[in-house]
Design a protein around this motif. Structure first.
Motif, PDB file in Angstrom:
ATOM      1  N   ASN A 153       0.823  -1.208   0.000  1.00 21.68           N
ATOM      2  CA  ASN A 153       0.000   0.000   0.000  1.00 21.68           C
ATOM      3  C   ASN A 153       0.865   1.269   0.000  1.00 21.68           C
ATOM      4  O   ASN A 153       0.659   2.182   0.787  1.00 21.68           O
ATOM      5  CB  ASN A 153      -0.936  -0.012   1.227  1.00 21.68           C
ATOM      6  CG  ASN A 153      -2.094   0.953   1.067  1.00 21.68           C
ATOM      7  OD1 ASN A 153      -2.506   1.253  -0.045  1.00 21.68           O
ATOM      8  ND2 ASN A 153      -2.596   1.446   2.182  1.00 21.68           N
ATOM      9  N   VAL A 154       1.842   1.316  -0.905  1.00 20.15           N
ATOM     10  CA  VAL A 154       2.773   2.444  -0.952  1.00 20.15           C
ATOM     11  C   VAL A 154       2.081   3.647  -1.580  1.00 20.15           C
ATOM     12  O   VAL A 154       1.399   3.532  -2.607  1.00 20.15           O
ATOM     13  CB  VAL A 154       4.027   2.085  -1.783  1.00 20.15           C
ATOM     14  CG1 VAL A 154       5.065   3.183  -1.673  1.00 20.15           C
ATOM     15  CG2 VAL A 154       4.596   0.759  -1.318  1.00 20.15           C
ATOM     16  N   GLU A 155       2.278   4.817  -0.978  1.00 20.81           N
ATOM     17  CA  GLU A 155       1.669   6.031  -1.518  1.00 20.81           C
ATOM     18  C   GLU A 155       2.390   6.492  -2.781  1.00 20.81           C
ATOM     19  O   GLU A 155       1.771   6.836  -3.776  1.00 20.81           O
ATOM     20  CB  GLU A 155       1.696   7.139  -0.464  1.00 20.81           C
ATOM     21  CG  GLU A 155       0.898   8.362  -0.855  1.00 20.81           C
ATOM     22  CD  GLU A 155       0.673   9.295   0.320  1.00 20.81           C
ATOM     23  OE1 GLU A 155      -0.362   9.989   0.325  1.00 20.81           O
ATOM     24  OE2 GLU A 155       1.521   9.319   1.230  1.00 20.81           O
ATOM     25  N   ASP A 156       3.725   6.473  -2.756  1.00 21.88           N
ATOM     26  CA  ASP A 156       4.528   6.860  -3.919  1.00 21.88           C
ATOM     27  C   ASP A 156       5.060   5.587  -4.575  1.00 21.88           C
ATOM     28  O   ASP A 156       6.252   5.289  -4.523  1.00 21.88           O
ATOM     29  CB  ASP A 156       5.664   7.777  -3.473  1.00 21.88           C
ATOM     30  CG  ASP A 156       6.542   8.224  -4.637  1.00 21.88           C
ATOM     31  OD1 ASP A 156       6.088   8.120  -5.796  1.00 21.88           O
ATOM     32  OD2 ASP A 156       7.688   8.669  -4.380  1.00 21.88           O
ATOM     33  N   VAL A 157       4.177   4.842  -5.199  1.00 25.00           N
ATOM     34  CA  VAL A 157       4.575   3.547  -5.744  1.00 25.00           C
ATOM     35  C   VAL A 157       5.534   3.716  -6.920  1.00 25.00           C
ATOM     36  O   VAL A 157       6.448   2.902  -7.114  1.00 25.00           O
ATOM     37  CB  VAL A 157       3.325   2.726  -6.149  1.00 25.00           C
ATOM     38  CG1 VAL A 157       2.623   3.345  -7.329  1.00 25.00           C
ATOM     39  CG2 VAL A 157       3.704   1.295  -6.438  1.00 25.00           C
ATOM     40  N   ALA A 158       5.364   4.769  -7.712  1.00 27.88           N
ATOM     41  CA  ALA A 158       6.265   4.994  -8.843  1.00 27.88           C
ATOM     42  C   ALA A 158       7.678   5.311  -8.356  1.00 27.88           C
ATOM     43  O   ALA A 158       8.668   4.804  -8.892  1.00 27.88           O
ATOM     44  CB  ALA A 158       5.736   6.129  -9.717  1.00 27.88           C
TER      45      ALA A 158
END
Length: 467
Positions: free
Chosen positions: A183-188
């Motif tokens: 559940n990463v907010e900054d997945v990129a």
């Protein structure tokens, strides 16, 4: 809420470790709602404190200087000051109470460095402390393992690890599953950082300093390094402990990790090869390299070789002394023993360094005297292992109390796999590269030899006195 995320992460890093990316899980609706409320509470608190300061400055101090301060005015001024202070403390305390209850989901930090990927969590008992809950080194992550789910946010999986199913005490299974950042907010950003880390770890060996022992050594790409500061009497047991762990199916967890402390005398390098996907006993298979080092006061001026012969194998001794089996194994498969590094000649009183008679002297161009013990095979409980050792030593200048000390470094390569011959041959050269990367720190610079004088500049010989 964690206010200084970068500072928290850097506080957990190894020396020379560089931070590539850091982030957190996606902020929930609850937290997004409470953040402006937190700001509003802080504004109210500051307003009440400001009002209290205003009353003190103008209603009391200025009125007193002008001679217009009377009894009733003092009473009302003190009452208003107390009410303002109470209001400021109330709103400030309520604001401080919110993070303790509603921001627990934001107490997780994800980070990627040039050496590892790690998850950092706030200590539940002490909110000011943080600790690493999970970490993966280069030896645990493969390029093909990197997977992303989601674009603006989501999950990133990059390592296979065990997931506990059921109660551990009740024999719950631990099947292999994907692990990483959930559940990463900054997945990129996280995905790009992991790809950058993959490029970095494909580059040349990076040096790790050991200032306490006065040397640096190179960690090869695609290997995970874990440091230990062992007691002197336990350093010879590391190789046996790793061997025993593989026999007992500990999945390499006994000595595996991804950290390099400021003080260490043992490094365990691991690299994951394959995974046995059995239903009830899935386990990873690793190959390992152990780097042991020590400084000794004995200055060797010669050699003394040891070996194990058939005469040393006496079953009676094993029953009389439980350590005899361990001693025999060490001398059979070890190139050098730290507990018995040197022997003193009875006649000359000079120290001689002890090493295995099977070892041959080699030159790794690292400024040290080096020995290489070629490949050995051992079979324990129907499991075959291949191993190899390299040993280097050098006398180095130290300090006024000990003008000279002898640095001993032992490298051990242990290989266990169903295709161990192929795996051994494919990684055998790594030991040579590590030995060649050893550098002695703070050596005095050698004085340059004076340039040769030209014949014309040489002083003329004095004339012999006449008889």
């Amino acid at each position: 809420m964690i206010r200084d995320i970068e500072g928290v992460v850097k506080g957990q890093l190894n020396p020379r470790e560089k931070l590539i990316w850091h982030g957190q899980p996606v902020t929930s609706k609850t937290v997004k709602t409470l953040q402006p409320i937190e700001t509003l509470l802080l504004t109210f608190s500051l307003a009440f404190f400001g009002y209290a300061i205003y009353i003190i400055a103008f209603d009391i101090v200025v009125a007193h200087q002008a001679g217009r301060l009377y009894g009733d005015q003092v009473y009302y001024a003190v009452r208003n000051i107390l009410l303002a202070l109470f209001g400021g403390v109330f709103f400030l305390g309520f604001r401080h109470y919110l993070p303790q209850n509603f921001y627990s989901e934001n107490n997780v930090i994800y980070a990627v460095t040039d050496q590892r990927a790690l998850i950092i969590k706030r200590d539940q008992k002490d909110q000011k402390k943080f600790k690493i809950s999970d970490q993966w080194g280069a030896g645990d992550v493969k390029k093909a393992s990197l997977k992303k789910r989601g674009d603006s946010s989501g999950d990133i999986w990059f390592a296979e690890d065990f997931v506990q199913l059921g109660d551990k005490d009740d024999g719950g299974r631990k099947p292999v599953g994907w692990r990483g950042f959930d559940n990463v907010e900054d997945v990129a950003g996280a995905f790009n950082a992991l790809k950058e880390w993959e490029k970095v770890r494909r580059q040349k060996t990076y040096q790790v300093d050991n200032e306490g022992l006065g040397f640096s050594i190179g960690i090869p790409p695609s290997w995970t390094a874990n440091s230990f500061l062992l007691k002197p009497e336990h350093r010879d047991n590391t190789f046996i402990a790793l061997l025993s762990g593989e026999v007992l199916d500990d999945d390499g967890q006994l000595l595996r990790g991804a950290k390099i402390g400021k003080k260490w005398n043992t490094l365990v390098l691991t690299k994951r090869q394959t995974t046995d996907r059995k239903e009830d006993s899935a386990r990873h298979k690793y190959i390992s390299i152990i780097i042991d080092a020590a400084l000794r006061k004995e200055i060797p001026e010669g050699d003394s070789k040891f070996s194990v012969s058939n005469k040393d194998v006496n079953l009676g001794k094993f029953f009389e002394d439980k350590d005899q089996l361990t001693i025999m194994m060490k001398r059979s498969i070890t190139i050098f023993e730290f507990n018995d590094a040197c022997v003193q000649d009875k006649k000359t009183k000079k120290w001689k360094v002890r090493y295995n008679a099977r070892a041959k002297e080699v030159d790794y161009n690292n400024g040290m005297r080096c020995f290489d013990m070629p490949m050995g095979n051992i079979k324990i409980m129907n499991r075959g292992f291949k191993f190899r050792h390299v040993y280097c030593y050098r006398v180095i200048p130290w300090d006024d109390f000990d003008p000279e000390l002898c640095l001993h470094i032992r490298l051990s390569f242990l290989c266990y796999d169903s295709e161990k011959d192929k795996v051994y041959n494919g990684n055998n050269k790594v030991l040579n590269d590590i030995a060649a990367s050893i550098k002695i720190l703070n050596l005095p610079e050698e004085e340059e030899a004076p340039a040769e004088e030209k014949p014309a500049d040489k002083p003329k010989p004095k004339a012999r006195p006449k008889k």
